[in-house]
Scaffold this motif. Structure first.
Motif, mmCIF file in Angstrom:
data_model
loop_
_atom_site.group_PDB
_atom_site.id
_atom_site.type_symbol
_atom_site.label_atom_id
_atom_site.label_comp_id
_atom_site.label_asym_id
_atom_site.label_seq_id
_atom_site.Cartn_x
_atom_site.Cartn_y
_atom_site.Cartn_z
ATOM 1 N N GLY A 18 0.793 -1.225 0.000
ATOM 2 C CA GLY A 18 0.000 0.000 0.000
ATOM 3 C C GLY A 18 0.822 1.270 0.000
ATOM 4 N N ARG B 84 -0.272 3.006 -4.836
ATOM 5 C CA ARG B 84 -1.674 3.458 -4.888
ATOM 6 C C ARG B 84 -1.859 4.466 -6.030
ATOM 7 N N ASP C 66 -7.885 0.207 -1.969
ATOM 8 C CA ASP C 66 -7.862 -0.277 -0.580
ATOM 9 C C ASP C 66 -8.125 -1.778 -0.535
ATOM 10 N N GLN D 165 -8.550 3.797 4.772
ATOM 11 C CA GLN D 165 -7.425 2.921 4.409
ATOM 12 C C GLN D 165 -7.223 1.836 5.469
#
Ligand code: PEP
Length: 254
Positions: free
Chosen positions: A96, A101, A108, A148
């Motif tokens: 992540g 991202r 997510d 998140q």
């Protein structure tokens, strides 16, 4: 600082030749050999993992990877799974990261898939969360971090966080030279711990939360001295052995 495990992890991103990666790993291994109270992790490109692991074989430095596919195997050209990385000796996996991202569109849910895959192979996820400048300025910091975090908590369950390292990395501070002030970072670290404690106080108290975003030898001590900051995830400064070792020393000393 509370008696939580402290870590300093170097994210080498897509940098280094095989030779320079091995040299950097050896230098980190030698330079951190006498340190106590901090787990030192280096995350080279996947192609260098085996050689880096050999270079630090007899040291306490551990190797991590920067990405993995969530499936164990299959028709996913160009991908590597957590189980394959584990076979190579990886004990940690960055999941992540904001570059994944933003540049690769990881959602997510995909991040949650990867955290789950890592845990399934005894690889410790270094699970990154963080807001963009726009999100912060729009007053959405708390909502973004909560979303998140929640995606992963819902997927793996709060008890699994006993084997997760969280990294707070404000996107606006990554590779920009702009560091969150120790107070700004502490505020978000405390917020993350509070969010996790709504699920389990015990887990929230024990989980290590690293700060990432332009950490350098000159600011490491002030950041790591904060009550809820348990070390750092380091990008640029991890590519220079002396700087990275100095940051590890700062974490060991607080
Ligand atoms: C990172 O990429 O995780 C990072 C924190 O980078 P930098 O230290 O260069 O800001």
């Amino acid at each position: 600082m509370a008696s939580r495990a402290k870590f300093v992890a170097g994210n080498w991103k897509m940098h280094g030749s095989l030779e320079s990666s091995v040299q950097l790993a050896s230098a980190v291994s030698e330079g951190t050999a006498s340190l106590s109270g901090v787990g030192v992790i280096v995350c080279p490109v996947s192609a260098h993992i085996v050689s880096v692991n050999q270079a630090i074989e007899n040291s306490s430095v551990k190797v991590g990877a920067q990405n993995a596919h969530h499936e164990n195997s299959g028709a996913f050209t160009g991908e590597l799974s957590a189980s394959m990385l584990s076979d190579l000796g990886c004990e940690y996996l960055i999941v992540g990261h904001s570059e994944r991202r933003q540049l690769f569109g990881e959602t997510d849910q995909q991040v949650a898939d990867k955290v789950e895959a890592a845990l399934g192979h005894d690889v410790t996820p270094i699970f990154c969360v963080g807001e963009t400048l726009e999100e912060r300025e729009a007053g959405n910091l708390e909502a973004v971090i909560n979303q998140q975090l929640s995606a992963v908590v819902q997927r793996v369950g709060i008890d699994a966080f006993a084997k997760v390292i969280v990294a707070y990395e404000p996107v606006w501070a990554i590779g920009t030279g702009k560091t969150a002030s120790p107070e700004q970072a502490q505020e978000v670290h405390a917020m993350i711990r509070t969010m996790l404690s709504s699920h389990s106080t015990e887990v929230a108290t024990a989980v290590s939360i690293l700060y990432g975003g332009s950490v350098k030898p000159g600011n490491a001590n002030d950041l790591f001295s904060q009550a809820d900051i348990d070390g750092g995830l380091i990008g640029g400064a991890a590519l220079d052995a002396d700087s990275f070792i100095a940051i590890c020393q700062a974490a060991s000393a607080v």
